[in-house]
Write an enzyme that holds these catalytic residues in place. Structure first.
Site, PDB file in Angstrom:
ATOM      1  N   ARG A 107      13.379  -5.199  12.492  1.00 37.16           N
ATOM      2  CA  ARG A 107      12.710  -4.142  13.279  1.00 37.16           C
ATOM      3  C   ARG A 107      11.729  -4.733  14.280  1.00 37.16           C
ATOM      4  NH1 ARG A 107      10.597   0.363   9.290  1.00 37.16           N
ATOM      5  NH2 ARG A 107       8.748  -0.815   9.788  1.00 37.16           N
TER       6      ARG A 107
ATOM      7  N   ARG B 201      -9.345   1.425   8.924  1.00 38.04           N
ATOM      8  CA  ARG B 201      -8.906   0.087   9.311  1.00 38.04           C
ATOM      9  C   ARG B 201      -9.928  -0.616  10.201  1.00 38.04           C
ATOM     10  NH1 ARG B 201      -2.889   0.806   8.866  1.00 38.04           N
ATOM     11  NH2 ARG B 201      -1.905  -1.120   9.465  1.00 38.04           N
TER      12      ARG B 201
ATOM     13  N   LYS C  89       0.823  -1.218   0.000  1.00 38.63           N
ATOM     14  CA  LYS C  89       0.000   0.000   0.000  1.00 38.63           C
ATOM     15  C   LYS C  89       0.853   1.264   0.000  1.00 38.63           C
ATOM     16  CE  LYS C  89      -2.156  -0.551   3.894  1.00 38.63           C
ATOM     17  NZ  LYS C  89      -1.693  -1.822   4.476  1.00 38.63           N
TER      18      LYS C  89
ATOM     19  N   ARG D  82      11.849  -8.680   5.960  1.00 44.64           N
ATOM     20  CA  ARG D  82      12.277  -7.285   6.044  1.00 44.64           C
ATOM     21  C   ARG D  82      13.474  -7.131   6.984  1.00 44.64           C
ATOM     22  NH1 ARG D  82       7.461  -3.001   5.629  1.00 44.64           N
ATOM     23  NH2 ARG D  82       7.061  -3.471   7.810  1.00 44.64           N
TER      24      ARG D  82
END
Ligand code: ADP
Length: 236
Positions: free
Chosen positions: A179, A108, A33, A146
């Site tokens: 992260r 959301r 997104k 990631r």
């Protein structure tokens, strides 16, 4: 009288162009997104409004909103509707949204969707929902893949943007890290929230007769996904 004038500078011009639109980029965490909404914002010259970015900005500033939401962001839990709705309402009051805007990460929840529909109806701006559809397994691979350089902040992805040397930053040579909100338990939390709270909004939009454009975003690189979005916007 319906509000058909989307900006003072257009007053007096013939209504040759469609009015402002609210693009809602919809999809699971890891669906792309953020990337697609930035590209769309650049193409159309309208602002991209990401509630995740706005909330992280508040956390960075350490203000009251930031302090209230910090732990939720770390844990991948949704922030209260009132907080997010108020941020979006303030943002939409800014003049750069007059010619349209792109929402990324909002709404959301059902309460956010209702609030958004109310705000848009009050301004006479129709929404155009773009749903980025991505296989669950691809999402998991993307999110767990990631990595970030702790020195310069560069983001990598073991699936789509691997470093030249495994585990090390191309620029700094530093050991890449995962992260906090990309830890597996947090990823599971974010995906569960999406399944329970966010995905059902699509039904809410459908029931209200809103347009939803589905875009397959599982396997193509970001540029190819964006070309599909460009085509559907042009042909709609
Ligand atoms: P992602 O889509 O990868 O989860 P975002 O940057 O959109 O990342 O959001 C990061 C976090 O910010 C979310 O996990 C949540 O805690 C908070 N957040 C962002 N947008 C909203 C929203 N509309 N409502 C509630 N919380 C939100």
């Amino acid at each position: 009288m319906p509000n058909t004038d989307s900006g003072g500078e257009r007053a007096g011009k013939p209504p040759d162009k469609p009015q402002a639109l609210a693009f809602v980029l919809f999809g699971s965490p890891g669906s792309g997104k953020g990337t697609q909404s930035k590209l769309l914002g650049q193409l159309l010259g309208i602002p991209q409004i990401s509630t995740g970015d706005m909330l992280r900005e508040h956390v960075r500033h350490g203000n009251a909103v930031g302090t209230a939401v910090e732990e939720k962001l770390k844990a991948g839990i949704l922030v209260k509707d009132e907080v997010v709705n108020a941020l979006v309402e303030q943002r939409l009051a800014e003049s750069d949204t007059a010619r349209g805007f792109i929402l990324d990460g909002y709404p959301r929840t059902a309460a956010q969707a209702e609030k958004l529909c109310g705000m848009l109806a009050a301004r006479g701006i129709p929404e155009l929902v773009i749903h980025l559809v991505v296989d669950y397994n691809v999402i998991i691979a993307r999110l767990t893949g990631r990595r970030q350089c702790p020195v310069c902040g560069t983001l990598y992805n073991l699936v789509s943007r691997a470093p030249k040397v495994s585990g090390a930053c191309d620029l700094e040579g530093a050991k890449l890290i995962v992260r906090e909100d990309d830890r597996e338990s947090v990823i599971r939390e974010r995906l569960e929230e999406y399944g329970h709270q966010t995905r059902p909004i699509l039904d809410y939009f459908r029931e209200k007769g809103k347009r939803i454009y589905e875009v397959d975003a599982s396997h193509d690189p970001p540029e190819a996904v964006f070309r599909k979005i460009e085509v559907l916007i042009r042909e709609r």
